[in-house]
Design a protein around this motif. Sequence first.
Motif, PDB file in Angstrom:
ATOM      1  N   VAL A   1      49.918  37.910  42.621  1.00 11.55           N
ATOM      2  CA  VAL A   1      49.715  38.846  41.508  1.00 11.55           C
ATOM      3  C   VAL A   1      50.928  39.766  41.409  1.00 11.55           C
ATOM      4  O   VAL A   1      51.536  40.115  42.413  1.00 11.55           O
ATOM      5  CB  VAL A   1      48.422  39.661  41.695  1.00 11.55           C
ATOM      6  N   GLU A   2      51.268  40.107  40.173  1.00 11.06           N
ATOM      7  CA  GLU A   2      52.394  40.997  39.933  1.00 11.06           C
ATOM      8  C   GLU A   2      51.959  42.404  39.573  1.00 11.06           C
ATOM      9  O   GLU A   2      52.759  43.337  39.686  1.00 11.06           O
ATOM     10  CB  GLU A   2      53.276  40.429  38.823  1.00 11.06           C
ATOM     11  N   SER A   3      50.728  42.556  39.112  1.00  7.15           N
ATOM     12  CA  SER A   3      50.275  43.876  38.679  1.00  7.15           C
ATOM     13  C   SER A   3      48.828  44.090  39.085  1.00  7.15           C
ATOM     14  O   SER A   3      48.088  43.140  39.377  1.00  7.15           O
ATOM     15  CB  SER A   3      50.408  44.022  37.156  1.00  7.15           C
ATOM     16  N   LEU A   4      48.436  45.336  39.073  1.00  3.52           N
ATOM     17  CA  LEU A   4      47.070  45.684  39.438  1.00  3.52           C
ATOM     18  C   LEU A   4      46.084  45.190  38.392  1.00  3.52           C
ATOM     19  O   LEU A   4      44.993  44.726  38.728  1.00  3.52           O
ATOM     20  CB  LEU A   4      46.963  47.201  39.612  1.00  3.52           C
ATOM     21  N   SER A   5      46.444  45.275  37.125  1.00  6.79           N
ATOM     22  CA  SER A   5      45.536  44.801  36.077  1.00  6.79           C
ATOM     23  C   SER A   5      45.300  43.302  36.177  1.00  6.79           C
ATOM     24  O   SER A   5      44.188  42.808  35.959  1.00  6.79           O
ATOM     25  CB  SER A   5      46.107  45.154  34.697  1.00  6.79           C
ATOM     26  N   GLN A   6      46.333  42.538  36.549  1.00  4.28           N
ATOM     27  CA  GLN A   6      46.168  41.097  36.734  1.00  4.28           C
ATOM     28  C   GLN A   6      45.245  40.813  37.919  1.00  4.28           C
ATOM     29  O   GLN A   6      44.376  39.941  37.843  1.00  4.28           O
ATOM     30  CB  GLN A   6      47.524  40.444  36.977  1.00  4.28           C
ATOM     31  N   ALA A   7      45.413  41.531  39.019  1.00  6.83           N
ATOM     32  CA  ALA A   7      44.565  41.315  40.196  1.00  6.83           C
ATOM     33  C   ALA A   7      43.110  41.638  39.893  1.00  6.83           C
ATOM     34  O   ALA A   7      42.207  40.891  40.302  1.00  6.83           O
ATOM     35  CB  ALA A   7      45.073  42.173  41.353  1.00  6.83           C
ATOM     36  N   ILE A   8      42.857  42.713  39.147  1.00 12.10           N
ATOM     37  CA  ILE A   8      41.481  43.079  38.813  1.00 12.10           C
ATOM     38  C   ILE A   8      40.856  42.040  37.892  1.00 12.10           C
ATOM     39  O   ILE A   8      39.692  41.659  38.048  1.00 12.10           O
ATOM     40  CB  ILE A   8      41.451  44.482  38.180  1.00 12.10           C
ATOM     41  N   ARG A   9      41.640  41.543  36.943  1.00 10.87           N
ATOM     42  CA  ARG A   9      41.118  40.559  36.009  1.00 10.87           C
ATOM     43  C   ARG A   9      40.761  39.247  36.717  1.00 10.87           C
ATOM     44  O   ARG A   9      39.745  38.620  36.416  1.00 10.87           O
ATOM     45  CB  ARG A   9      42.135  40.304  34.903  1.00 10.87           C
ATOM     46  N   LEU A  10      41.564  38.839  37.687  1.00 11.63           N
ATOM     47  CA  LEU A  10      41.302  37.600  38.406  1.00 11.63           C
ATOM     48  C   LEU A  10      40.183  37.758  39.434  1.00 11.63           C
ATOM     49  O   LEU A  10      39.409  36.830  39.672  1.00 11.63           O
ATOM     50  CB  LEU A  10      42.576  37.116  39.103  1.00 11.63           C
ATOM     51  N   ALA A  11      40.097  38.929  40.068  1.00 15.85           N
ATOM     52  CA  ALA A  11      39.095  39.137  41.108  1.00 15.85           C
ATOM     53  C   ALA A  11      37.723  39.441  40.535  1.00 15.85           C
ATOM     54  O   ALA A  11      36.703  39.044  41.107  1.00 15.85           O
ATOM     55  CB  ALA A  11      39.531  40.263  42.037  1.00 15.85           C
ATOM     56  N   LEU A  12      37.679  40.164  39.399  1.00 18.39           N
ATOM     57  CA  LEU A  12      36.409  40.572  38.798  1.00 18.39           C
ATOM     58  C   LEU A  12      36.221  39.919  37.446  1.00 18.39           C
ATOM     59  O   LEU A  12      35.696  40.523  36.512  1.00 18.39           O
ATOM     60  CB  LEU A  12      36.360  42.103  38.647  1.00 18.39           C
ATOM     61  N   GLY A  13      36.631  38.690  37.330  1.00 19.23           N
ATOM     62  CA  GLY A  13      36.602  38.017  36.032  1.00 19.23           C
ATOM     63  C   GLY A  13      35.217  37.710  35.518  1.00 19.23           C
ATOM     64  O   GLY A  13      35.046  37.396  34.345  1.00 19.23           O
ATOM     65  N   SER A  14      34.181  37.824  36.413  1.00 18.93           N
ATOM     66  CA  SER A  14      32.827  37.495  35.967  1.00 18.93           C
ATOM     67  C   SER A  14      32.237  38.541  35.053  1.00 18.93           C
ATOM     68  O   SER A  14      31.188  38.342  34.469  1.00 18.93           O
ATOM     69  CB  SER A  14      31.917  37.325  37.197  1.00 18.93           C
ATOM     70  N   LYS A  15      32.926  39.688  34.919  1.00 17.74           N
ATOM     71  CA  LYS A  15      32.389  40.747  34.055  1.00 17.74           C
ATOM     72  C   LYS A  15      33.526  41.302  33.194  1.00 17.74           C
ATOM     73  O   LYS A  15      33.878  42.462  33.248  1.00 17.74           O
ATOM     74  CB  LYS A  15      31.752  41.855  34.896  1.00 17.74           C
ATOM     75  N   LYS A  16      34.112  40.434  32.399  1.00 16.67           N
ATOM     76  CA  LYS A  16      35.277  40.820  31.626  1.00 16.67           C
ATOM     77  C   LYS A  16      34.957  41.835  30.553  1.00 16.67           C
ATOM     78  O   LYS A  16      35.818  42.585  30.126  1.00 16.67           O
ATOM     79  CB  LYS A  16      35.910  39.576  30.986  1.00 16.67           C
ATOM     80  N   GLU A  17      33.698  41.878  30.111  1.00 14.63           N
ATOM     81  CA  GLU A  17      33.406  42.814  29.051  1.00 14.63           C
ATOM     82  C   GLU A  17      33.521  44.261  29.518  1.00 14.63           C
ATOM     83  O   GLU A  17      33.659  45.175  28.712  1.00 14.63           O
ATOM     84  CB  GLU A  17      32.009  42.563  28.504  1.00 14.63           C
ATOM     85  N   ALA A  18      33.455  44.474  30.826  1.00 12.95           N
ATOM     86  CA  ALA A  18      33.571  45.839  31.335  1.00 12.95           C
ATOM     87  C   ALA A  18      35.012  46.262  31.484  1.00 12.95           C
ATOM     88  O   ALA A  18      35.289  47.425  31.673  1.00 12.95           O
ATOM     89  CB  ALA A  18      32.855  45.973  32.684  1.00 12.95           C
ATOM     90  N   MET A  19      35.939  45.311  31.374  1.00 13.11           N
ATOM     91  CA  MET A  19      37.340  45.637  31.537  1.00 13.11           C
ATOM     92  C   MET A  19      37.926  46.118  30.220  1.00 13.11           C
ATOM     93  O   MET A  19      37.463  45.758  29.144  1.00 13.11           O
ATOM     94  CB  MET A  19      38.113  44.400  32.029  1.00 13.11           C
ATOM     95  N   PRO A  20      38.959  46.949  30.274  1.00 17.18           N
ATOM     96  CA  PRO A  20      39.557  47.462  29.054  1.00 17.18           C
ATOM     97  C   PRO A  20      40.278  46.360  28.293  1.00 17.18           C
ATOM     98  O   PRO A  20      40.755  45.378  28.863  1.00 17.18           O
ATOM     99  CB  PRO A  20      40.535  48.520  29.570  1.00 17.18           C
ATOM    100  N   ALA A  21      40.322  46.531  26.981  1.00 21.49           N
ATOM    101  CA  ALA A  21      40.983  45.533  26.140  1.00 21.49           C
ATOM    102  C   ALA A  21      42.492  45.627  26.236  1.00 21.49           C
ATOM    103  O   ALA A  21      43.204  44.665  26.019  1.00 21.49           O
ATOM    104  CB  ALA A  21      40.537  45.712  24.685  1.00 21.49           C
ATOM    105  N   THR A  22      43.017  46.809  26.562  1.00 22.61           N
ATOM    106  CA  THR A  22      44.457  47.007  26.628  1.00 22.61           C
ATOM    107  C   THR A  22      45.032  46.310  27.843  1.00 22.61           C
ATOM    108  O   THR A  22      44.517  46.459  28.942  1.00 22.61           O
ATOM    109  CB  THR A  22      44.787  48.507  26.701  1.00 22.61           C
ATOM    110  N   ASP A  23      46.087  45.542  27.640  1.00 23.18           N
ATOM    111  CA  ASP A  23      46.754  44.873  28.748  1.00 23.18           C
ATOM    112  C   ASP A  23      48.181  45.395  28.818  1.00 23.18           C
ATOM    113  O   ASP A  23      48.979  45.217  27.906  1.00 23.18           O
ATOM    114  CB  ASP A  23      46.750  43.363  28.497  1.00 23.18           C
TER     115      ASP A  23
END
Length: 469
Positions: free
Chosen positions: A441-463
């Motif tokens: 992973v290169e960024s924290l947002s990428q790591a969170i998206r890959l690790a917690l991908g089962s609940k993407k609706e809770a993640m912010p839309a901004t990348d």
Amino acid sequence: MAKLKTVFLCQECGYESPKWMGRCPGCQNWNTLVEETVRPPSPVLGQSKGLVSKPSRLTDVVLEEEPRIKTGMVELNRVLGGGVVPASLTLVGGDPGIGKSTLLLQTSDQLARAGHNVLYISGEESVRQTKMRATRLGVTSDALYVLAETDIRQIENHIESVHPEIMVIDSIQTIYNSDLSSAPGSISQVKECTAYLLRLAKQQGIAIFIVGHVTKNGALAGPRTLEHMVDTVLYFEGERHHTFRILRAVKNRFGSTNEMGVFEMKEGGLVEVANPSEIFLQERAKGAAGSAVTASIEGTRPLLVEVQALVTPTSFGNARRMAAGLDNHRVSLLMAVLEKRVGLLLQNQDAYVNVVGGVKLDEPAVDLAVAISIASSFNDCPTQVADAFIGEVGLTGEVRRVSRIEQRVNEASKLGFTRIFVPSKNLGGWSPPDGVSLIGVESLSQAIRLALGSKKEAMPATDFFPSEI
């Protein structure tokens, strides 16, 4: 007869004042100045009227391998740098009841069983009381001598009769020198007796362990010069109501100060924990949000620990930030990165972060696990059981490389972790163990998206990193 001079010494920090004051200017504590008589300084180590040595060229000095006395505890040997060094003075500190006397009594028994003469001097217990504790711990060696004495002069006389190779003083606050008028445990007594023991250790080649009390702030009681005088300073840490104890070296002239030894307190005394990673993870809850596992390097070995986070809406005007086992400022910094770079609204959330097992982590390689645990609790989305997270998080949200990545991954693989998140810069030049999938992973947002991908609706839309997957 000359008039004796008196000064007022602070019993907390050693500040010296010619007159009494209610508050110490050095440590700002109240009612700590005590009047003591000034005595002429005692002869220092190596003082002589004649010339006993001369300067030598560094290239002419013959370097021989330093001898070590191995104790029966592998964890203690590791913290000491390979074993006990003859003619050394070691200070062992810790909270009352944490197990300092138990550790040293068990160590004395093991050294005595190995054929070394050991003298255990207790200034807090009688010989019978020491025998009662030794019976409970199973200490039965014939080469272990026990003495109840507090006068430093009498202790020297007993040393001449026993000729010990290792000696334990429990504790330095109870030992006194009759030449001084101050009470045992005072600043002048502690300094004088420690200097006396240092001279005995260097001149007679005795390895001496002294037990030191700690203040309510967790620092060793007495002046800071006490830590400068000894060769090694060990801290015995842990909660009295928990079974695990951690031994750390904060100063070591003969080894590294990054080592850590783990013990478990049982009815029969202290037992070494050969695999601390397995112990710290054995009660990990499956499918619980706010949990992440990381691999930290403690000295020469990797250690797997679980980081837990609880994020909940605040009931007050200002959100609370509390951390146990981590730097509170570092946790606040990571939460600021999560809010600014990832978009998690944490300003109205209380956050509680804890390292399971009472371990204290101070290296930046655990940043990614801390951030993942906070995001997992905030989104109420658990990480996978076989996931581990290793990486340093920067202020711009990037995941930076860490050192000794192979050791960390190998330790995680031994305990069954099959998916390990690591910085992408650490992927080249080596191969992971069989069955382990490395995710760079290169960024924290990428790591969170890959690790917690089962609940993407809770993640912010901004990348903030559109180039990522």
